[in-house]
Design a protein around this motif. Sequence first.
Motif, PDB file in Angstrom:
ATOM      1  N   ASP A  84       0.924  -1.178  -0.013  1.00  0.00           N
ATOM      2  CA  ASP A  84       0.038  -0.075  -0.143  1.00  0.00           C
ATOM      3  C   ASP A  84       0.941   1.325   0.008  1.00  0.00           C
ATOM      4  N   VAL A  85       0.275   2.410  -0.094  1.00  0.00           N
ATOM      5  CA  VAL A  85       0.963   3.542  -0.258  1.00  0.00           C
ATOM      6  C   VAL A  85       0.438   4.506   0.947  1.00  0.00           C
ATOM      7  N   ASN A  86       1.376   5.346   1.312  1.00  0.00           N
ATOM      8  CA  ASN A  86       0.928   6.371   2.459  1.00  0.00           C
ATOM      9  C   ASN A  86      -0.525   6.977   2.205  1.00  0.00           C
ATOM     10  N   PRO A  87      -1.498   7.089   3.080  1.00  0.00           N
ATOM     11  CA  PRO A  87      -2.567   7.698   2.662  1.00  0.00           C
ATOM     12  C   PRO A  87      -2.444   9.094   2.871  1.00  0.00           C
ATOM     13  N   ASP A  88      -1.641   9.827   3.636  1.00  0.00           N
ATOM     14  CA  ASP A  88      -1.440  11.012   3.730  1.00  0.00           C
ATOM     15  C   ASP A  88      -1.121  11.657   2.244  1.00  0.00           C
ATOM     16  N   LEU A  89      -0.642  11.098   1.236  1.00  0.00           N
ATOM     17  CA  LEU A  89      -0.029  11.336  -0.163  1.00  0.00           C
ATOM     18  C   LEU A  89      -1.398  11.688  -0.963  1.00  0.00           C
ATOM     19  N   ALA A  90      -2.576  11.300  -0.667  1.00  0.00           N
ATOM     20  CA  ALA A  90      -3.554  10.872  -1.600  1.00  0.00           C
ATOM     21  C   ALA A  90      -4.614  12.263  -1.312  1.00  0.00           C
ATOM     22  N   GLN A  91      -5.010  12.637  -2.521  1.00  0.00           N
ATOM     23  CA  GLN A  91      -6.130  13.576  -2.360  1.00  0.00           C
ATOM     24  C   GLN A  91      -7.421  12.939  -1.948  1.00  0.00           C
ATOM     25  N   ASP A  92      -7.579  11.695  -2.445  1.00  0.00           N
ATOM     26  CA  ASP A  92      -8.751  10.713  -2.461  1.00  0.00           C
ATOM     27  C   ASP A  92      -8.282   9.618  -1.536  1.00  0.00           C
ATOM     28  N   VAL A  93      -8.233   9.236  -0.330  1.00  0.00           N
ATOM     29  CA  VAL A  93      -7.514   8.203   0.113  1.00  0.00           C
ATOM     30  C   VAL A  93      -8.038   6.883  -0.404  1.00  0.00           C
ATOM     31  N   LYS A  94      -9.136   6.993  -0.638  1.00  0.00           N
ATOM     32  CA  LYS A  94      -9.705   5.454  -1.291  1.00  0.00           C
ATOM     33  C   LYS A  94      -9.065   5.145  -2.709  1.00  0.00           C
ATOM     34  N   ASN A  95      -8.615   6.035  -3.370  1.00  0.00           N
ATOM     35  CA  ASN A  95      -7.860   5.976  -4.610  1.00  0.00           C
ATOM     36  C   ASN A  95      -6.497   6.158  -4.615  1.00  0.00           C
ATOM     37  N   ARG A  96      -5.912   6.101  -3.555  1.00  0.00           N
ATOM     38  CA  ARG A  96      -4.477   6.580  -3.098  1.00  0.00           C
ATOM     39  C   ARG A  96      -3.581   5.656  -3.872  1.00  0.00           C
ATOM     40  N   MET A  97      -3.690   4.406  -4.322  1.00  0.00           N
ATOM     41  CA  MET A  97      -2.712   3.762  -5.223  1.00  0.00           C
ATOM     42  C   MET A  97      -2.853   4.119  -6.436  1.00  0.00           C
ATOM     43  N   LYS A  98      -4.038   4.436  -7.013  1.00  0.00           N
ATOM     44  CA  LYS A  98      -4.491   4.932  -8.560  1.00  0.00           C
ATOM     45  C   LYS A  98      -3.636   6.404  -8.480  1.00  0.00           C
ATOM     46  N   GLU A  99      -3.744   7.150  -7.404  1.00  0.00           N
ATOM     47  CA  GLU A  99      -2.809   8.655  -7.721  1.00  0.00           C
ATOM     48  C   GLU A  99      -1.473   8.265  -7.814  1.00  0.00           C
ATOM     49  N   PHE A 100      -1.028   7.158  -6.924  1.00  0.00           N
ATOM     50  CA  PHE A 100       0.669   7.190  -7.182  1.00  0.00           C
ATOM     51  C   PHE A 100       0.833   6.512  -8.647  1.00  0.00           C
ATOM     52  N   GLU A 101       0.210   5.654  -9.085  1.00  0.00           N
ATOM     53  CA  GLU A 101       0.007   5.156 -10.425  1.00  0.00           C
ATOM     54  C   GLU A 101       0.318   6.279 -11.689  1.00  0.00           C
TER      55      GLU A 101
END
Length: 599
Positions: free
Chosen positions: A129-146
Amino acid sequence: MRKIVFMIASVAIAISCSRPKEIIPPTNSMQKASNKVVIYQAFTRLFGNKNTTNKSYGTVEENGVGKFNDINDAALRSIKALGVSHIWFTGVIEHGVLTDYTQYGIPLDDADVVKGRAGSPYAIKDYYDVNPDLAQDVKNRMKEFEQLIERTHRNNLKVIIDFVPNHVARGYKSDVKPAGVKDLGETDDKTKAFSASNNFYYLVGESFKVPKGFKPLGSNTFPTLDGLFEETPAKVTGNDQFTASPGINEWFETVKLNYGVDYQQNRAKHFEPVPDTWNKMRDILLFWANKKVDGFRCDMAEMVPVEFWHWVIPQIKAVNDELVFIAEIYNPNEYRNYIETGKFDFLYDKVLLYDTLRGVINGDRKTSDIATVQQNLSDVNPHMLHFLENHDEQRAASKFFAGDPWRAFPAMVVSATVDKGPVMIYFGQEVGEPGLGNEGFQGEDGRTTIFDYWGVPEHQKWVNNGKYDGELLSPEQKLLRQSYGTLLTIASTNPAIVLGEYRDITKANVANGNFGNDVHAFVRFADEERLIVVTSYNVAEQAVKVQLPRDLVEELGMSSSGAYSAKDILANNVEVTFDNNLTFEVKLKPNSAFIFRIK
């Protein structure tokens, strides 16, 4: 990760191997590189943060946090223009934080084993998983990193992330691991202190005790901050502390992973059959390789047996043979082992070149010591990663180091041009970020915090509210950033730097009385491209002579009867003329640097 000292620094410069040095062939990634690797380290949670509050121990709401989406095309274009080839996004993988994400199904972390509000990025709590702090939308945090990976690639930059193989957070538990994957420790036999099939080491019959006096939030509170963290049997601490009561300065928030080495039995190795941890960590690397990252910076790689790296790196490169593996390593006696046997592309060169350059800047070392480092590493120099800053080291502009970014710039010129190996800068270094302020858990120590929510003031001037145009920088900062861009572009593209040979001329010139131990000079050359790099660490302006030794003149294809001149391509404002002894004179302002191209 903060380091364990493996050797006495005062003898590091004199290191020699017990066996003859052999030429180590380039790895695939080096053979395919037409340019020198230039890495820009971006501490992801801090990089795009626009909040300027900077309250000590501030919450994410008070101090803000940077997001994946903050690293936009404008930022990436501007970084690329510096001459950068790779971005190391530090702190991507999920680690313990003291921010409540329970509404997204992420359990609340126990504050008794988390350092600071934002937590250490090297205490991983879910490798998948990725750090939820880094996501605008926590539910889509991996998508945002991709999407960040895609955006970075679109801007012709490659992506490096951390791989932390030696230890995990004491509260490790993967919530989103792929179907069929068993969690670390899930099948461990906890009645055994050591078993090659266990993922952790256990202190049977003992319970973990939180260090006395541990205050991750100062005088602030948190629902799980009660000193009652439960772990029975206790696991061994990340930095090899075989005690249930590790000290407050140990890596007690982490636990050591078991790669089949029995530390209680003279480090006996149990590598057949392949230990379970090896397979699990290989699968984690494959998971991220399939996300299209381009490389891994491997935290404290030398605390993991070299046999594991020998086994795993070729398997990961089978997915993408251009992937790069960088080892954080501090024992020069192990350098060649981790290159030859371990199959690493690049290694940190902290203990030798960094420490030497820092000593030169501060007047504690002679410039001639630089050549000794290069000679000792002559067979592995293309594998050595050079830097003046990273998240573990003090900012060059801090009062604890050079105190002025221009004082450190000549050493950065050496780092970038002295050999074929990669070079790295840390975000904010190029605008003179000094690491000021009491951030909270980190305190004020000249480093930019890795444990706290924080804004990075001088870097934020370049960010300029997401425009990344540097309009808020002072004229001096703009000049500094321009100088970094010129330097890194020369380093990454000039054939004499990328492919050429290195010859020291400092020792000969000091011996001849042409200059003293506060000036450094060397030559890089390939075919018709011939460069002389001159850096000075003097406190007052001085005029010096620089002479090419006779044995080098022939190697450069020059003649004492020829008429030669050289022009500085770093600032493009100085030209010198050689006399019949192939000597030129140059005025050196304090802390100056030149890259002369011979004509």
